[in-house]
Design a protein around this motif. Structure first.
Motif, PDB file in Angstrom:
ATOM      1  N   VAL A 162       0.835  -1.205   0.000  1.00 51.49           N
ATOM      2  CA  VAL A 162       0.000   0.000   0.000  1.00 51.49           C
ATOM      3  C   VAL A 162       0.871   1.257   0.000  1.00 51.49           C
ATOM      4  N   VAL A 163       1.887   1.286   0.871  1.00 51.27           N
ATOM      5  CA  VAL A 163       2.714   2.487   1.011  1.00 51.27           C
ATOM      6  C   VAL A 163       3.600   2.694  -0.214  1.00 51.27           C
ATOM      7  N   ILE A 164       4.161   1.619  -0.734  1.00 46.64           N
ATOM      8  CA  ILE A 164       5.067   1.749  -1.883  1.00 46.64           C
ATOM      9  C   ILE A 164       4.286   2.053  -3.160  1.00 46.64           C
ATOM     10  N   LEU A 165       3.138   1.379  -3.323  1.00 45.26           N
ATOM     11  CA  LEU A 165       2.287   1.630  -4.482  1.00 45.26           C
ATOM     12  C   LEU A 165       1.820   3.076  -4.498  1.00 45.26           C
ATOM     13  N   GLY A 166       1.412   3.587  -3.325  1.00 48.40           N
ATOM     14  CA  GLY A 166       0.899   4.952  -3.245  1.00 48.40           C
ATOM     15  C   GLY A 166       1.995   5.985  -3.359  1.00 48.40           C
ATOM     16  N   GLY A 167       3.196   5.644  -2.925  1.00 43.92           N
ATOM     17  CA  GLY A 167       4.304   6.597  -2.920  1.00 43.92           C
ATOM     18  C   GLY A 167       4.692   6.921  -1.497  1.00 43.92           C
TER      19      GLY A 167
ATOM     20  N   GLY B 149       5.634   8.471   1.819  1.00 38.26           N
ATOM     21  CA  GLY B 149       5.471   9.797   2.401  1.00 38.26           C
ATOM     22  C   GLY B 149       4.216  10.521   1.977  1.00 38.26           C
ATOM     23  N   SER B 150       3.427   9.914   1.100  1.00 35.69           N
ATOM     24  CA  SER B 150       2.202  10.573   0.667  1.00 35.69           C
ATOM     25  C   SER B 150       0.992   9.896   1.303  1.00 35.69           C
ATOM     26  N   LEU B 151       0.255  10.671   2.079  1.00 38.23           N
ATOM     27  CA  LEU B 151      -0.922  10.139   2.752  1.00 38.23           C
ATOM     28  C   LEU B 151      -2.012   9.806   1.742  1.00 38.23           C
ATOM     29  N   GLY B 152      -2.222  10.737   0.806  1.00 36.99           N
ATOM     30  CA  GLY B 152      -3.191  10.498  -0.260  1.00 36.99           C
ATOM     31  C   GLY B 152      -2.783   9.281  -1.076  1.00 36.99           C
ATOM     32  N   GLY B 153      -1.478   9.138  -1.275  1.00 37.44           N
ATOM     33  CA  GLY B 153      -0.959   7.985  -1.998  1.00 37.44           C
ATOM     34  C   GLY B 153      -1.307   6.693  -1.298  1.00 37.44           C
TER      35      GLY B 153
ATOM     36  N   GLY C  10       3.913   9.520  -5.239  1.00 37.75           N
ATOM     37  CA  GLY C  10       5.197   9.798  -4.587  1.00 37.75           C
ATOM     38  C   GLY C  10       5.987  10.851  -5.335  1.00 37.75           C
ATOM     39  N   LYS C  11       6.806  11.588  -4.555  1.00 41.60           N
ATOM     40  CA  LYS C  11       7.657  12.610  -5.175  1.00 41.60           C
ATOM     41  C   LYS C  11       9.087  12.111  -5.237  1.00 41.60           C
TER      42      LYS C  11
END
Lengths: 243, 289
Positions: free
Chosen positions: B231-236, B238-242, B286-287
């Motif tokens: 979930v965290v890597i797919l979204g990016g 550091g991005s909560l929306g991600g 993610g940035k």
């Protein structure tokens, strides 16, 4: 009079190499420029004063109080502000958030003439125009203003500036010189690391030359600029007085 | 294949509520790993610990709300102890963080196995939630809607915390430049310990809620960890929306493939992850750093 900053026999190692080899330096108000060629340990000295690097031996006293071994946030709260090399503004915080992050009225003891957010905007009206811009979307000059403003709202009595003129246009440099004068007039002592003699001598009247980790020469600027031998020995430049 | 509109809606809704659970379980991980970049491989064990602690509290009191609160607080405390005593010493060293937290994960996992046995367990949600709710077009389990509601609340809470509060500014500044944050007079270590506890609290909440949603057993911690990572890597990072978007993607893929092509669930899940990372190496939102 007690010196603002007094460094004695300071030794610092970085990644195994002996960078600072017994620094002795004293600053009792006003502005002091720390000059010297690249790689002589100027930035290491600034970071050590701020507590970001550990001193192996020696002492750094600020208004008589020992700083070595203290954490950076404690040192900052005691009244030392840092304007670091490369500005290091926070990319994900807006201008306003930078200042609100740092300014804490509860932490400031002196009631009169405090540096609050409005005063920083008064000093740098340009920042007020960029109030909701993130740090990484500012120009180099604006980032420098923000780095200074961010340090000012901690209400320092000593400001450490590491290569403040780096990457600034001549016009911006002139306004930075003026800013520095206004800060010293406001009673803030400055320790300025600089490569550019022209800038350093405009900001400070005194200088200390750092060479391979030690202070090798100290004095007042007019003499240095008149002495071609000193300039070529320590700064590696001719007698033009410009670098 | 012939599926009715109602079935489609049902599958979608299942996916969305499962996404809620995933987001809830991953929210603490987003803070700790996504933002603070602490590789906390013990994240899954916090979840499982919360579920088992909830079981004990439930057996003692019979009150589900009490297990929700008690268990979350205990896990938050454990997170505090872990960060304050061990993780702080290896801070910034990814490899040591990974090994240390993996070791803690395995140790606590075995302790839980010795204590509670290997049989799958399940917490009983209050009867309040067992009544199905009519959404007009279909009847839906109330508890799942509660899960969705809590996850939306957690998401909004974290968003507001990061955007509008001093702690939020400290976290963002500290993530950008930890040294500089300290050099402007902020006790960044204390703030990060606080964030670690908050992450523990949310993981604890998700452990009790998740343990009432699906059964749990030893090994579930690895599941939770892997899904949180996805979930965290797919979204990016550091991005909560991600993370929310990542959870939604995983939830929907899981729900649709489990109903339509049950044998290919993992294939679709990791295939999507691969595709996303091939075109967006920093994740959906993610940035680049």
């Amino acid at each position: 009079m007690q010196p603002v900053l007094e460094i004695s026999d300071l030794h610092v190692f970085r990644q195994g190499s002996h960078i600072l080899k017994g620094i002795n330096l004293s600053l009792s108000g006003g502005s002091l420029a720390l000059i010297g060629r690249n790689g002589m340990g100027k930035t290491t000295l600034i970071l050590t004063i701020m507590g970001l690097l550990k001193a192996s031996t020696g002492s750094v006293r600020f208004k008589g109080e020992e700083l070595t071994g203290k954490k950076p946030y404690i040192i900052a709260r005691q009244g030392i502000g840092l304007v670091p090399q490369g500005k290091r503004v926070f990319p994900s915080l807006t201008v306003d958030e930078h200042l609100r992050l740092v300014f804490n009225p509860k932490r400031i003891s002196k009631a009169d003439s405090i540096w609050n957010i409005e005063r920083v905007y008064a000093l740098f009206p340009r920042l007020k125009e960029r109030i909701h811009q993130e740090g990484n979307r500012l120009s180099g000059g604006e980032q420098q203003m923000l780095a200074i403003g961010r340090a000012l709202v901690t209400n320092p009595s000593l400001l450490l500036m590491d290569e403040p003129s780096e990457g600034l246009s001549p016009i911006l440099m002139d306004s930075l010189i003026e800013t520095c004068h206004r800060l010293t007039e406001a009673g803030i002592s400055l320790l300025v690391v600089e490569q550019r003699l022209h800038f350093a001598s405009a900001v400070s009247d005194k200088y200390a030359i750092l060479m391979t980790g030690a202070v090798v020469h100290q004095g007042a600027f007019p003499e240095l600029l008149r002495d071609p031998n000193l300039l070529s020995t320590y700064m590696g430049i001719g007698n033009s007085g410009e670098s | 294949m012939d599926i009715s509109l109602t079935t489609m809606m049902m599958i979608t809704l299942n996916g969305v509520t499962y996404a809620g659970l995933l987001f809830m379980a991953a929210s603490g991980f987003t803070l700790v790993f996504g933002l603070m970049r602490v590789v906390n491989m013990a994240h899954g064990i916090f979840y499982l610990m919360a579920a088992y602690l909830g079981l004990t509290i439930y057996r003692m009191t019979g009150n589900w709300w009490l297990c929700l609160i008690g268990s979350s607080l205990m896990v938050a405390f454990c997170a505090y102890v872990l960060q304050f005593t061990l993780l702080r010493k290896v801070q910034g060293d990814d490899l040591r963080e990974t090994l240390l937290t993996l070791g803690i994960g395995f140790t606590v996992g075995d302790l839980l196995l010795a204590f509670y046995g290997g049989m799958p367990q399940r917490l009983t949600a209050p009867t309040l939630f067992s009544t199905p709710v009519s959404l007009g077009f279909l009847i839906y389990p109330g508890f799942r809607l509660f899960v969705l509601g809590v996850s939306v609340f957690i998401g909004l809470f974290l968003w507001a915390l990061l955007k509008f509060t001093q702690l939020g500014r400290i976290i963002r500044a500290g993530v950008d430049d930890r040294e500089m944050t300290s050099a402007v007079g902020i006790n960044i270590d204390r703030a990060f310990t606080g964030v670690f506890m908050l992450a523990g609290l949310f993981t604890g909440l998700s452990g009790v809620i998740g343990g009432s949603y699906i059964a749990f057993a030893p090994g579930e911690d690895i599941h939770v960890l892997i899904y949180s990572l996805i979930v965290v890597i797919l979204g990016g990072l550091g991005s909560l929306g991600g993370a929310a978007l990542g959870a939604l993607t995983v939830g929907l893929i899981d729900s649709f493939s489990k109903t339509l092509f049950p044998a290919f669930t993992m294939f679709f899940l990791f295939g999507t992850l691969m595709l996303v990372l091939a075109f967006r190496p920093y994740g959906l939102l993610g940035k680049e750093r």
